[in-house]
Design a protein around this motif. Structure first.
Motif, PDB file in Angstrom:
ATOM      1  N   ILE A  74      34.890  46.893  37.327  1.00 47.12           N
ATOM      2  CA  ILE A  74      35.012  45.668  38.135  1.00 47.12           C
ATOM      3  C   ILE A  74      35.555  44.485  37.313  1.00 47.12           C
ATOM      4  CG2 ILE A  74      33.688  43.995  39.536  1.00 47.12           C
ATOM      5  CD1 ILE A  74      31.933  46.468  40.301  1.00 47.12           C
ATOM      6  N   ALA A  75      35.029  44.287  36.111  1.00 45.38           N
ATOM      7  CA  ALA A  75      35.493  43.143  35.309  1.00 45.38           C
ATOM      8  C   ALA A  75      36.673  43.524  34.409  1.00 45.38           C
ATOM      9  CB  ALA A  75      34.349  42.600  34.461  1.00 45.38           C
ATOM     10  N   LYS A  76      36.912  44.839  34.291  1.00 47.35           N
ATOM     11  CA  LYS A  76      38.032  45.342  33.477  1.00 47.35           C
ATOM     12  C   LYS A  76      37.931  44.921  32.011  1.00 47.35           C
ATOM     13  CE  LYS A  76      39.975  47.049  37.200  1.00 47.35           C
ATOM     14  NZ  LYS A  76      39.616  48.423  37.518  1.00 47.35           N
ATOM     15  N   ILE A  77      36.728  44.890  31.495  1.00 45.77           N
ATOM     16  CA  ILE A  77      36.508  44.578  30.079  1.00 45.77           C
ATOM     17  C   ILE A  77      35.951  45.844  29.408  1.00 45.77           C
ATOM     18  CG2 ILE A  77      35.215  43.126  28.439  1.00 45.77           C
ATOM     19  CD1 ILE A  77      35.075  40.996  30.608  1.00 45.77           C
ATOM     20  N   PRO A  78      36.528  46.256  28.284  1.00 50.04           N
ATOM     21  CA  PRO A  78      36.020  47.465  27.632  1.00 50.04           C
ATOM     22  C   PRO A  78      34.587  47.292  27.109  1.00 50.04           C
ATOM     23  CG  PRO A  78      37.850  46.511  26.371  1.00 50.04           C
ATOM     24  CD  PRO A  78      37.697  45.685  27.602  1.00 50.04           C
ATOM     25  N   LEU A 172      25.822  40.120  35.784  1.00 45.08           N
ATOM     26  CA  LEU A 172      26.689  39.911  34.620  1.00 45.08           C
ATOM     27  C   LEU A 172      28.094  40.462  34.896  1.00 45.08           C
ATOM     28  CD1 LEU A 172      27.012  39.004  31.642  1.00 45.08           C
ATOM     29  CD2 LEU A 172      26.348  41.328  30.974  1.00 45.08           C
ATOM     30  N   THR A 173      28.135  41.646  35.500  1.00 47.04           N
ATOM     31  CA  THR A 173      29.433  42.255  35.838  1.00 47.04           C
ATOM     32  C   THR A 173      30.250  41.311  36.705  1.00 47.04           C
ATOM     33  OG1 THR A 173      28.420  44.447  35.791  1.00 47.04           O
ATOM     34  CG2 THR A 173      30.505  44.246  36.980  1.00 47.04           C
ATOM     35  N   LEU A 174      29.600  40.764  37.722  1.00 46.51           N
ATOM     36  CA  LEU A 174      30.329  39.904  38.653  1.00 46.51           C
ATOM     37  C   LEU A 174      30.714  38.587  37.990  1.00 46.51           C
ATOM     38  CD1 LEU A 174      28.262  40.661  41.894  1.00 46.51           C
ATOM     39  CD2 LEU A 174      30.444  41.659  41.184  1.00 46.51           C
ATOM     40  N   ALA A 175      29.841  38.061  37.127  1.00 41.28           N
ATOM     41  CA  ALA A 175      30.161  36.800  36.440  1.00 41.28           C
ATOM     42  C   ALA A 175      31.371  37.009  35.514  1.00 41.28           C
ATOM     43  CB  ALA A 175      28.957  36.309  35.640  1.00 41.28           C
ATOM     44  N   LEU A 176      31.389  38.130  34.785  1.00 35.48           N
ATOM     45  CA  LEU A 176      32.525  38.395  33.888  1.00 35.48           C
ATOM     46  C   LEU A 176      33.797  38.659  34.688  1.00 35.48           C
ATOM     47  CD1 LEU A 176      30.817  40.690  31.178  1.00 35.48           C
ATOM     48  CD2 LEU A 176      31.474  38.277  30.930  1.00 35.48           C
ATOM     49  N   ALA A 177      33.644  39.361  35.810  1.00 38.62           N
ATOM     50  CA  ALA A 177      34.813  39.648  36.652  1.00 38.62           C
ATOM     51  C   ALA A 177      35.410  38.345  37.191  1.00 38.62           C
ATOM     52  CB  ALA A 177      34.423  40.574  37.800  1.00 38.62           C
ATOM     53  N   LYS A 178      34.543  37.429  37.568  1.00 43.47           N
ATOM     54  CA  LYS A 178      35.000  36.163  38.128  1.00 43.47           C
ATOM     55  C   LYS A 178      35.767  35.369  37.057  1.00 43.47           C
ATOM     56  CE  LYS A 178      33.033  32.738  41.244  1.00 43.47           C
ATOM     57  NZ  LYS A 178      31.796  32.288  41.916  1.00 43.47           N
ATOM     58  N   GLY A 181      39.189  36.582  36.414  1.00 42.77           N
ATOM     59  CA  GLY A 181      40.120  36.546  37.534  1.00 42.77           C
ATOM     60  C   GLY A 181      40.187  37.857  38.303  1.00 42.77           C
ATOM     61  N   ARG A 182      39.097  38.654  38.230  1.00 38.70           N
ATOM     62  CA  ARG A 182      39.108  39.974  38.873  1.00 38.70           C
ATOM     63  C   ARG A 182      38.245  40.025  40.125  1.00 38.70           C
ATOM     64  NH1 ARG A 182      42.847  43.634  36.694  1.00 38.70           N
ATOM     65  NH2 ARG A 182      43.137  43.054  34.512  1.00 38.70           N
ATOM     66  N   LEU A 183      37.779  38.867  40.555  1.00 38.29           N
ATOM     67  CA  LEU A 183      36.869  38.880  41.718  1.00 38.29           C
ATOM     68  C   LEU A 183      37.332  37.830  42.717  1.00 38.29           C
ATOM     69  CD1 LEU A 183      34.093  40.281  42.441  1.00 38.29           C
ATOM     70  CD2 LEU A 183      33.017  38.155  41.709  1.00 38.29           C
TER      71      LEU A 183
END
Ligand code: M6R
Length: 366
Positions: A74-78, A172-178, A181-183
């Motif tokens: 979702i956040a596309k961070i490794p 956390l996933t959604l906060a990082l995704a936001k 720019g992935r949300l």
């Protein structure tokens, strides 16, 4: 204090809807996802994060493994997830742009605390603790913190701490995704709705207890069990196996279902029950062929399927239908029947459920 419950483990399993509602209070009403859920300094600490390193032990480590699937997809961070006692002693390559996340129910686990200090000594200052105890040693060491609101967990087997850790990781996933720019707004709203509805969804799964109790009766006479899962449910298989070992002393192993042919299939015969986590997701068809392989060797299957999964019940194939498929958050629902299965298997075996032999609630020695 136990009220109508026989043990803390059972009480804590049944407290999960409330524990989740408390932990997710930040997004109740109309509130959206914000980095500030993780502390006032979060915007600055999260800024420019290029990787996530998750460190923990035991059940908390399993929560980190689920989070890896969520954050990468979702956040596309490794993401790297590592057992704290391994990380602290090995030569690793530090990366100042990594967000180091330590997870601990107690906040006092010696190896997790030492792994955090090790990461900091290597120059990694972007640190976040996900913890259930606000004044604990680990929380005092990190730049950011998220306190799960599971309430005190007395049973040695971690249950409500795990599901609230997953809730924290979902935020956390959604906060990082936001931030990444992935949300978009529509996706954020969809995820928020699912999260807000999570306590009710968990409540419905808890109603399956009588059926799981019947399974546990058959199960308790076994000496070994194999747990299979795929994707974000593989860590749930690992958690199910850990719980069963811990409280019922039945030897259990978890495998990514695709690994079956690479060794563990040799163990399968009529004495080896296989528990499969079978959510109605994109990997179900692959899992079904693994289940056929087990059946062909005479292994008895216990399948936790979602409503509509269309896996037929037959000789040696027992199906328990979960109320609904729950998308990204499905691991939170699928761990519940595994907690209940371990609990009831332990009851049949007469073990000391809340204080299993040889174990301590908080592992403050190395
Ligand atoms: O307090 P922590 O979350 O740091 O504890 C980590 C493990 O010791 C803990 O999760 C342990 O594996 C549980 N007893 C499992 O049920």
């Amino acid at each position: 204090e136990l009220g109508l419950f026989k043990h803390y483990m059972q009480k804590e399993i049944f407290e999960q809807p409330q524990a989740l509602a408390n932990t997710l209070e930040l997004i109740s009403g109309g509130a959206g996802i914000s980095p500030l859920h993780f502390g006032a300094r979060a915007p600055e600490v999260f800024d420019g994060v290029r990787r996530v390193l998750i460190l923990a032990c035991g059940t908390s480590y399993h929560a980190g493994l689920v989070a890896r699937y969520w954050i990468e997809s979702i956040a596309k961070i490794p993401v790297t997830v590592e057992i704290a006692s391994e990380y602290r002693y090995r030569d690793s390559v530090p990366d100042a742009d990594s967000l180091v996340v330590v997870i601990s129910q107690s906040g006092e686990t010696a190896d997790t605390l030492a792994a955090l200090k090790h990461a900091k000594a290597l120059g990694m200052d972007r640190t976040l603790a996900i913890c259930n105890v606000p004044e604990s040693a680990i929380v005092r060491e990190t730049a950011l913190r998220f306190i799960t609101r599971a309430g005190p967990e007395i049973g040695v087997a971690s249950t409500k701490a795990f599901t609230t850790q997953l809730a924290a990781f979902a935020l956390l996933t959604l906060a990082l995704a936001k931030l990444n720019g992935r949300l978009n707004d529509a996706d954020e709203e969809r995820h928020l709705t699912a999260l807000r509805h999570l306590p009710v969804a968990v409540q419905k799964v808890l109603e399956l207890e009588p059926e799981i109790e019947r399974w546990a009766q058959r199960f308790a006479s076994k000496e070994h069990a194999l747990f299979l899962g795929r994707g974000r449910h593989w860590p749930i298989a690992m958690e199910g196996a850990l719980k069963l070992k811990e409280v019922s002393y039945i030897h259990a192993e978890a495998y990514a279902a695709g690994e079956l042919k690479h060794g563990p299939l040799a163990l399968v015969d009529k004495n080896m029950p296989v528990i499969a986590i079978a959510p109605a997701d994109e990997l179900l068809e692959k899992l079904k062929s693994n289940l056929q392989e087990v059946r062909a060797r005479g292994g008895e299957l216990y399948v936790f399927a979602d409503a509509g999964s269309e896996i037929p019940e037959s000789e040696g194939v027992h199906i328990l239908h979960m109320p609904e498929h729950y998308g990204m958050l499905s691991p939170v629902l699928h761990v519940i029947p595994l907690q209940l299965l371990s609990y009831h298997a332990a009851l049949v075996k007469g073990t000391d459920v809340d204080k299993p032999r040889n174990l301590a609630k908080s592992v403050t020695v190395e």
